[in-house]
Design an enzyme around this catalytic site. Structure first.
Site, PDB file in Angstrom:
ATOM      1  N   LYS A 202       0.862  -1.194   0.000  1.00  0.00           N
ATOM      2  CA  LYS A 202       0.000   0.000   0.000  1.00  0.00           C
ATOM      3  C   LYS A 202       0.888   1.230   0.000  1.00  0.00           C
ATOM      4  CE  LYS A 202      -2.737   1.784   3.629  1.00  0.00           C
ATOM      5  NZ  LYS A 202      -3.948   1.698   4.428  1.00  0.00           N
TER       6      LYS A 202
HETATM    7  C1  R5P Z   1      -3.248   4.224   8.913  1.00  0.00           C
HETATM    8  O1  R5P Z   1      -3.794   4.463   9.962  1.00  0.00           O
HETATM    9  C2  R5P Z   1      -3.704   3.127   8.137  1.00  0.00           C
HETATM   10  O2  R5P Z   1      -2.722   2.433   7.434  1.00  0.00           O
HETATM   11  C3  R5P Z   1      -4.850   3.461   7.206  1.00  0.00           C
HETATM   12  O3  R5P Z   1      -5.420   2.233   6.937  1.00  0.00           O
HETATM   13  C4  R5P Z   1      -4.464   4.151   5.916  1.00  0.00           C
HETATM   14  O4  R5P Z   1      -3.843   5.368   6.153  1.00  0.00           O
HETATM   15  C5  R5P Z   1      -5.642   4.289   4.954  1.00  0.00           C
HETATM   16  O5  R5P Z   1      -6.580   5.155   5.414  1.00  0.00           O
HETATM   17  P1  R5P Z   1      -6.810   6.598   4.765  1.00  0.00           P
HETATM   18  O6  R5P Z   1      -7.440   6.352   3.420  1.00  0.00           O
HETATM   19  O7  R5P Z   1      -7.718   7.276   5.722  1.00  0.00           O
HETATM   20  O8  R5P Z   1      -5.475   7.262   4.612  1.00  0.00           O
END
Ligand code: R5P
Length: 295
Positions: A202
């Protein structure tokens, strides 16, 4: 005891070679069956893409805006997500076991937002991940961060223990506050994760050079949504990422902090799985929103 099967007319199709299908996901063909099967529960085999709904933010920042009551804000979104990315605490306490979404389990933790975030450790035993029937395990990797090596080794430990049981690892590239978010950085971070065994990675979308990040990472990439931006902009970001090689989104705040989260997640799905343009997806967002709360 079954009856004796002594039919003479068996069909062996000796002239038809057995089909050997390649696996649909980038860089995943040499994985074992269980690993592939779990990945196929995260990524839709028809589109090759995924809409992961991320709501694990509480693991370091407590009741994040929009996640104060996960039972109220997130459960209505669950039917529209391919995959749920969350902590085991929320999974056990709030998500009904009858939900059939695949689960990506946040498996790292330690520091709160008050401390140095890169100082994470693995915070879930693989046995508990198996008990929870998860499709993948995940942790942050802080390339360039203070505890870079520790976070990389957290990831490789997840890869090693997960591989023992056929459970893939998602590496999340975490960027320190003062670090430059450009293509060079994300090529470095995603490639290190993939080289060291992550099954998918990711990262964040960037306006310039994202396609080089996707191209140089040998396993699938999904993008995080990041902080809340206007709905049309979030849909444009998802669209551009998909068109430039991302295999999906792992989106949180841009869905659950939207004015109409159920409409937004459906609009995001149309971009990810059906290559809908951001403008059309935004129209869909408005149509659905108006059905819920007509003007
Ligand atoms: C961090 O807290 C996590 O990896 C989240 O799952 C990630 O940042 C994705 O969430 P957002 O789309 O709110 O950035």
């Amino acid at each position: 005891m079954p009856e004796v099967d002594n039919k003479e007319s068996k069909q062996f199709y000796t002239d038809v070679p057995q089909k050997t299908e390649g696996f649909f996901l980038k860089g995943s063909n040499s994985l074992d069956w269980g690993m592939k099967n779990r990945l196929a529960r995260i990524f839709n085999p028809d589109s090759g893409k995924t809409v992961m709904l991320a709501f694990d933010h509480g693991y370091f920042q407590g009741p994040t805006t929009g996640l104060e009551r996960v039972d109220i804000s997130i459960l209505p979104l669950v039917p529209y997500a391919d995959t749920l990315m969350l902590t085991r605490g929320i999974l056990r306490s709030v998500i009904p076991p009858s939900a059939t979404n695949s689960v990506v389990l946040r498996s790292s933790g330690g520091p709160s937002m008050l401390k140095e975030l890169s100082n994470e450790q693995i915070a879930v035993d693989i046995e508990d991940a198996i008990r929870l029937n998860v499709a993948a395990i995940t942790c942050q990797v802080f390339i360039g961060g203070e505890y870079e090596t520790q976070s990389v080794l957290n990831m490789t430990r997840l890869v090693d223990t997960g591989t023992r049981y056929g459970i893939p690892t998602l590496a999340v590239t975490a960027v320190g506050k003062d670090m430059v978010r450009d293509a060079r950085y994300f090529r470095l971070a995603t490639r290190i994760c993939a080289e060291l065994g992550a099954h998918y990675v990711k990262t964040y979308f960037i306006e310039e050079g994202f396609e080089t990040v996707a191209a140089s990472c040998p396993v699938p990439i999904v993008i995080a949504g990041g902080k809340k931006i206007p709905e049309l902009d979030a849909l444009k970001m998802a669209y551009n990422a998909i068109q430039q090689g991302a295999a999906g989104v792992d989106m949180g705040r841009n869905i659950f902090q939207s004015e109409s989260p159920t409409s937004m997640i459906q609009a995001v799905r149309s971009v990810v799985h059906s290559n809908e343009t951001p403008e059309k997806a935004y129209e869909l967002y408005h149509t659905l929103k108006n059905e819920i709360t007509p003007n």
